[in-house]
Design a protein around this motif. Structure first.
Motif, short mmCIF file in Angstrom:
data_model
loop_
_atom_site.label_atom_id
_atom_site.label_comp_id
_atom_site.label_asym_id
_atom_site.label_seq_id
_atom_site.Cartn_x
_atom_site.Cartn_y
_atom_site.Cartn_z
N ALA A 125 47.71 72.67 29.60
CA ALA A 125 46.48 71.88 29.59
C ALA A 125 45.66 72.14 30.85
O ALA A 125 46.21 72.23 31.96
CB ALA A 125 46.82 70.38 29.50
N PHE A 126 44.35 72.24 30.67
CA PHE A 126 43.44 72.42 31.80
C PHE A 126 43.37 71.14 32.62
O PHE A 126 43.29 70.04 32.08
CB PHE A 126 42.05 72.80 31.28
N LEU A 127 43.42 71.28 33.95
CA LEU A 127 43.40 70.14 34.87
C LEU A 127 42.15 70.24 35.74
O LEU A 127 42.19 70.78 36.85
CB LEU A 127 44.66 70.13 35.74
N PRO A 128 41.01 69.71 35.28
CA PRO A 128 39.77 69.87 36.04
C PRO A 128 39.83 69.24 37.41
O PRO A 128 39.19 69.71 38.35
CB PRO A 128 38.72 69.20 35.15
N GLU A 129 40.62 68.17 37.56
CA GLU A 129 40.69 67.49 38.86
C GLU A 129 41.43 68.31 39.91
O GLU A 129 41.31 68.05 41.11
CB GLU A 129 41.37 66.13 38.71
N ARG A 130 42.19 69.32 39.51
CA ARG A 130 42.91 70.17 40.46
C ARG A 130 42.27 71.55 40.63
O ARG A 130 42.77 72.38 41.37
CB ARG A 130 44.37 70.35 40.03
N ALA A 131 41.19 71.80 39.91
CA ALA A 131 40.50 73.08 40.04
C ALA A 131 39.83 73.16 41.42
O ALA A 131 39.51 72.14 42.03
CB ALA A 131 39.47 73.25 38.93
N ILE A 132 39.64 74.39 41.90
CA ILE A 132 39.06 74.63 43.22
C ILE A 132 37.73 75.35 43.04
O ILE A 132 37.69 76.48 42.54
CB ILE A 132 39.99 75.50 44.10
N SER A 133 36.64 74.70 43.42
CA SER A 133 35.33 75.34 43.38
C SER A 133 35.18 76.25 44.60
O SER A 133 35.39 75.81 45.73
CB SER A 133 34.21 74.30 43.36
N THR A 134 34.83 77.51 44.36
CA THR A 134 34.68 78.46 45.46
C THR A 134 33.22 78.67 45.84
O THR A 134 32.92 79.55 46.63
CB THR A 134 35.31 79.81 45.09
N SER A 135 32.31 77.88 45.27
CA SER A 135 30.89 78.07 45.59
C SER A 135 30.60 77.78 47.05
O SER A 135 29.64 78.29 47.61
CB SER A 135 30.03 77.15 44.70
N LYS A 136 31.47 76.98 47.70
CA LYS A 136 31.27 76.68 49.11
C LYS A 136 31.53 77.89 50.01
O LYS A 136 31.21 77.86 51.19
CB LYS A 136 32.17 75.52 49.53
N ALA A 137 32.12 78.92 49.44
CA ALA A 137 32.34 80.13 50.24
C ALA A 137 31.03 80.85 50.54
O ALA A 137 30.95 81.63 51.49
CB ALA A 137 33.29 81.08 49.51
N LYS A 138 30.00 80.58 49.70
CA LYS A 138 28.66 81.12 49.95
C LYS A 138 28.68 82.63 50.15
O LYS A 138 28.15 83.15 51.11
CB LYS A 138 28.03 80.43 51.15
N SER A 139 29.32 83.31 49.22
CA SER A 139 29.39 84.77 49.34
C SER A 139 28.53 85.46 48.29
O SER A 139 28.77 86.60 47.94
CB SER A 139 30.83 85.24 49.21
N GLY A 140 27.52 84.74 47.79
CA GLY A 140 26.64 85.36 46.81
C GLY A 140 27.31 85.46 45.46
O GLY A 140 27.97 84.54 45.01
N SER A 141 27.12 86.59 44.80
CA SER A 141 27.72 86.80 43.49
C SER A 141 29.19 87.09 43.67
O SER A 141 29.60 88.17 44.08
CB SER A 141 27.03 87.97 42.79
N GLN A 142 30.01 86.08 43.38
CA GLN A 142 31.43 86.18 43.70
C GLN A 142 32.20 86.95 42.64
O GLN A 142 31.90 86.89 41.46
CB GLN A 142 32.02 84.79 43.88
N LEU A 143 33.21 87.65 43.10
CA LEU A 143 34.18 88.28 42.22
C LEU A 143 35.56 87.94 42.78
O LEU A 143 36.04 88.56 43.72
CB LEU A 143 33.98 89.80 42.17
N LEU A 144 36.17 86.90 42.22
CA LEU A 144 37.45 86.41 42.72
C LEU A 144 38.57 87.33 42.28
O LEU A 144 38.61 87.80 41.14
CB LEU A 144 37.70 84.99 42.23
N ARG A 145 39.53 87.54 43.16
CA ARG A 145 40.66 88.42 42.86
C ARG A 145 41.98 87.66 43.00
O ARG A 145 42.17 86.62 42.38
CB ARG A 145 40.62 89.64 43.79
N GLY A 146 42.90 88.16 43.84
CA GLY A 146 44.22 87.57 43.94
C GLY A 146 44.21 86.17 44.52
O GLY A 146 43.31 85.79 45.28
N VAL A 147 45.24 85.38 44.16
CA VAL A 147 45.38 84.00 44.61
C VAL A 147 46.79 83.80 45.15
O VAL A 147 47.76 84.29 44.56
CB VAL A 147 45.13 83.01 43.44
N TRP A 148 46.89 83.09 46.29
CA TRP A 148 48.20 82.72 46.81
C TRP A 148 48.06 81.44 47.62
O TRP A 148 47.00 81.17 48.20
CB TRP A 148 48.80 83.82 47.71
N SER A 149 49.13 80.63 47.65
CA SER A 149 49.10 79.38 48.41
C SER A 149 50.45 79.14 49.05
O SER A 149 51.49 79.59 48.56
CB SER A 149 48.74 78.21 47.49
#
Length: 835
Positions: free
Chosen positions: A288-312
């Motif tokens: 199930a999709f969990l919108p409350e746990r999603a991370i918006s990356t628009s604050k990175a302000k890098s223009g047209s974003q192309l997201l790649r690998g993820v780690w935490s």
């Protein structure tokens, strides 16, 4: 290589039989909790004589009392009385302890397994098969890295089975060298019309988890979490992501469903997608999709974003961004930016200076908590293949650690190689698995450099979603469990592993931990040279938590200013009249469940005010209130009629007729994204796709919809031209019920100036809950002809509606380029299967 397409394990040994034949400990997808005796069904029609039993017809006399010995083992005894592995020290053995772990040096390439059942009539089988039948005993070959030795015991009566397991970690070989024996084979050959490769790669316990790119209309890897057993390479149960707003989860996934990275804490998986400024979050068990746990990356302000690998690391989440040549950091819990933890990828500077930035790509991410490995390289294609590298950075400072680089993991530094790229990678501390693009048949394995990571940590009576790069765990055990066993293995044999609690039984392998009621904390420390790692396990011994409160998507109250409504939570459709001079109303809707989200359409006409304002036109005005709580969705519909005043023309009415047919259960509703404002904005992505048919990526920095009109060119003057009308074609008489898809074609009298997002998600086409629009596609690129795919939610009659409009300023308006909206509502009904 371990190949999931065959029934043998690595080195030709027998693979673990499928669940349902062999009942194993209860981790996600497996059956039964650790240590539980599993009773099989009815006995087979056979008689098994236990050792010392008297055959039928023979006479039996009781022995003299002074000759009595211990009673013979019970027929349902499935325990071992002894278990040993030559050259492997896993501590002492106990028939009640099922899981053990041990490390061996790199020169130990095989072990002889000896296992004796408590009841000699019980059946004992060792997995894998005997690797050397010419030598006495059962030989098991050991590859570098993890090895599983499993011994299964079936009781003499055939009713009970136990399985014992010893995790043997053999020292890896030369750092960052290939370890082909540990490769994971991917099922089947590449399909003719597409290919399967995986950019989202992570691991939990003895599983390698993968999410594919979804870059072909014929495959759905972008919506499915694949799972492979690291012991055998066999594919395990797939899990489908339940995300109605993800294009790849429709029957024909679009190219924008490309997965570029994934990371999981064992409960939630975070996934990055191409050209989406959001890292989406899903429940790992249900999808199930969990919108409350999603991370918006628009604050990175890098223009047209192309997201790649993820780690935490469990607190901060990092995502690689291709165009910015940077790894951005965010707080995992709040989603706030962590610019102090960003990593600038200096290795790409030479490509940028040379004007080759568009050919430069970033791939996966993985860290051991100290070093961050980043996959980087040239864009690969059949014309311009190039090398791939995994570069190492200090996680705390961002400085390069070139001594830990992997220079060419896929061997692609050759023009003869047909354009492969790295896709994603993950390590268990001892082995690094690297996925690749383009007709990939396996996930390649490499030996890791020396470290103090644990590669295995198991707790009896509870599931630890262990991964070498996670250092904090919290689990719960039943109140009646007063002792548990912790077993651990380091990635390298020369590591020293210690526990913060005393071993309650030093004669048995692992550490026996006596638990007090409530919270118990165990710290496991592993040291190797100057490298030290600590893993904290918090064990809560308590009664199980109360069952979760079910979600409710009902409203507790609904009111519209200037209109009389008699509200009832189970009534979904209302009709009311307002005065002719009422130009707007205030809609107040409160959800009964505080966890629910409420969306009101049309959009707020006065966002500055606290209440939701809806502007009214003369005639029928449709207001929908959609409530989403978990997977529960209800839509309330209010039809407000504003009569014409003196001089008013009733033909200016908007909205259209209610599609209620008197059963009280249907009403028009638009599919609106019930997500935070930033996430909704991040969903605007290009329909044109991102993966070319040749397999190499052609990612555009533009986020606009290719070939579509971005909006109306209307300059405010009175529109001139014929009325815009809508009609339906190819409408089936009936649908097939819940879960099926229905495609209807909508033909407009003129080309439109709308995007597919407006037609699919923004209310261009309305369906009533629980049905939903899952796809809107131009037919042959024409903006006057659309195929609308509706996912059927139940067996009731389905209605599809295009409403009459009054203007083109709203985000849901369906208009021509010169500002002419739909002049008359169009509606069609499709009966259910029982009609």
């Amino acid at each position: 290589m371990r190949d999931g397409a065959v029934s043998e394990g690595r080195d030709g040994t027998a693979a673990v039989p499928a669940a349902g034949v062999w009942r194993r400990r209860g981790r996600s997808g497996l059956v039964g909790p650790p240590g539980r005796l599993v009773r099989w069904g009815a006995l087979a029609a056979a008689v098994v004589l236990a050792a010392g039993a008297v055959p039928a017809g023979a006479q039996s006399t009781d022995p003299p009392e002074d000759s009595m010995t211990d009673p013979p083992p019970a027929a349902d005894d499935a325990s071992l009385s002894s278990l040993s592995l030559s050259g492997v020290d896993f501590g002492g053995f106990s028939g009640e302890v099922l899981v053990y772990a041990a490390n061996v040096a790199g020169d130990v390439s095989a072990t002889t397994v000896t296992a004796t059942a408590t009841n000699s009539a019980a059946e004992v089988s060792i997995l894998a098969d005997d690797a050397d039948t010419e030598t006495d005993g059962h030989q098991v070959g050991l590859i570098r890295g993890r090895n599983w030795v499993r011994v299964s015991v079936t009781s003499a009566d055939g009713m009970v089975q136990r399985q014992y397991e010893v995790m043997v970690v053999r020292d890896p070989g030369e750092a960052m060298s290939r370890n082909a024996d540990a490769d994971i084979g991917i099922h089947g050959d590449p399909p003719q019309d597409g290919w399967a490769y995986f950019k989202g790669v992570w691991g939990i316990n003895d599983r390698l988890m993968l999410i594919g790119h979804g870059g072909s209309p014929q495959i759905r890897e972008a919506c499915t979490i694949q799972s492979y057993d690291l012991a055998t390479g066999l594919q395990l149960d797939p899990r489908l992501l339940d995300d109605p707003f993800l294009p790849g989860c429709s029957p024909f996934p679009t190219l924008n469903a490309v997965v570029n990275g994934a990371w999981s804490d064992g409960e939630i998986v975070w996934v990055s997608y191409l050209h989406q400024k959001v890292i989406r979050a899903y429940n790992l068990e249900t999808g199930a999709f969990l919108p409350e746990r999603a991370i918006s990356t628009s604050k990175a302000k890098s223009g047209s974003q192309l997201l790649r690998g993820v780690w935490s690391d469990g607190e901060t989440i990092w995502v690689a961004e291709n165009y910015a040549l940077k790894v951005f950091a965010f707080d995992l819990g709040t989603g706030e930016r962590r610019p102090d933890a960003d990593i600038a990828l200096e290795t790409g500077a030479d490509r940028v200076d040379a004007g080759l930035a568009e050919r430069y790509k970033i791939f996966g991410l993985w860290s051991d908590g100290k070093t961050m490995w980043v996959g980087e390289g040239w864009a690969a294609s059949q014309i311009f293949p190039g090398p791939n590298r995994i570069w190492a950075y200090d996680l705390a400072t961002g400085e390069r650690k070139s001594d830990l680089d992997i220079p060419d993991p896929l061997g692609t530094n050759s023009t003869a190689y047909d354009g492969a790229n790295m896709a994603g990678f993950w390590s268990d501390g001892a082995t690094l698995w690297v996925s690749e693009t383009r007709y990939s048949e396996s996930i390649r394995a490499f030996n890791m450099p020396a470290n103090a990571l644990l590669t295995w940590l198991r707790l009896s009576d509870a599931d630890i979603p262990f991964s070498a790069d996670r250092f904090e765990y919290s689990v719960r055990v039943p109140l009646e469990v007063s002792r548990v066993t912790l077993s651990a293995a380091a990635a390298f044999s020369d590591s020293e592993v210690s526990f913060s609690v005393a071993d309650a039984d030093a004669e048995v392998g692992g550490v026996q931990v006596d638990l007090a009621e409530g919270l118990n904390t165990v710290v496991v420390t592993s040291a190797n040279g100057g490298d030290t790692r600590t893993y904290t396990v918090r064990i809560n011994r308590a009664d199980p938590p109360p069952p979760p409160v079910p979600f409710s998507a009902e409203l507790s109250s609904l009111a519209v200013s200037g209109a009389e409504l008699t509200f009832s939570a189970d009534q979904l459709i209302y009709e009311a009249e307002v005065a002719a001079d009422v130009e707007s109303v205030t809609v107040s809707a409160v959800a009964a469940d505080e966890r629910a989200s409420v969306t009101v359409l049309p959009a707020d006409a006065d966002p500055v005010a606290d209440a939701h304002q809806v502007s009214l036109s003369v005639g029928a005005n449709v207001v929908t209130i959609t409530v989403r709580a978990g997977k529960e969705i209800l839509t309330y519909t209010v039809v407000l009629t504003r009569p014409a005043g003196t001089g008013d023309d009733s033909d200016d009415a908007v909205g259209g007729e209610s599609d209620s047919d008197g059963d009280g259960g249907e009403g028009p509703v638009s599919l609106q994204k019930e997500e935070p404002e930033e996430l909704a904005a991040a969903e605007q992505r290009s329909e044109s796709g991102s993966e070319s048919e040749s397999g190499s990526e052609s990612e555009s920095e533009s986020e606009s919809e290719s070939g579509s009109e971005s909006g109306s060119e209307f300059d405010g003057s009175e529109p001139v031209g014929p009325a815009l009308t809508a009609g339906f074609e190819g409408v089936p008489d009936a649908h097939s019920g819940a879960g099926s898809d229905v495609v209807v074609r909508v033909r407009f009298s003129e080309p439109l100036a709308v995007s597919y997002v407006t037609m699919r998600d923004g209310g261009g086409v309305f369906v009533q809950s629980p049905h939903r629009v899952v796809r809107a596609k131009r037919v042959e690129g024409r903006s006057d002809l659309w195929d609308i795919t509706v996912r059927v939610g139940d067996d009731r009659r389905l209605s599809v509606t295009v409403f009459k409009g009054s203007g083109c300023d709203g985000e849901h308006a369906v208009c021509t380029a010169d500002g002419r909206p739909v002049s008359e509502a169009a509606q069609v009904f499709i009966e259910g299967p029982s009609s």
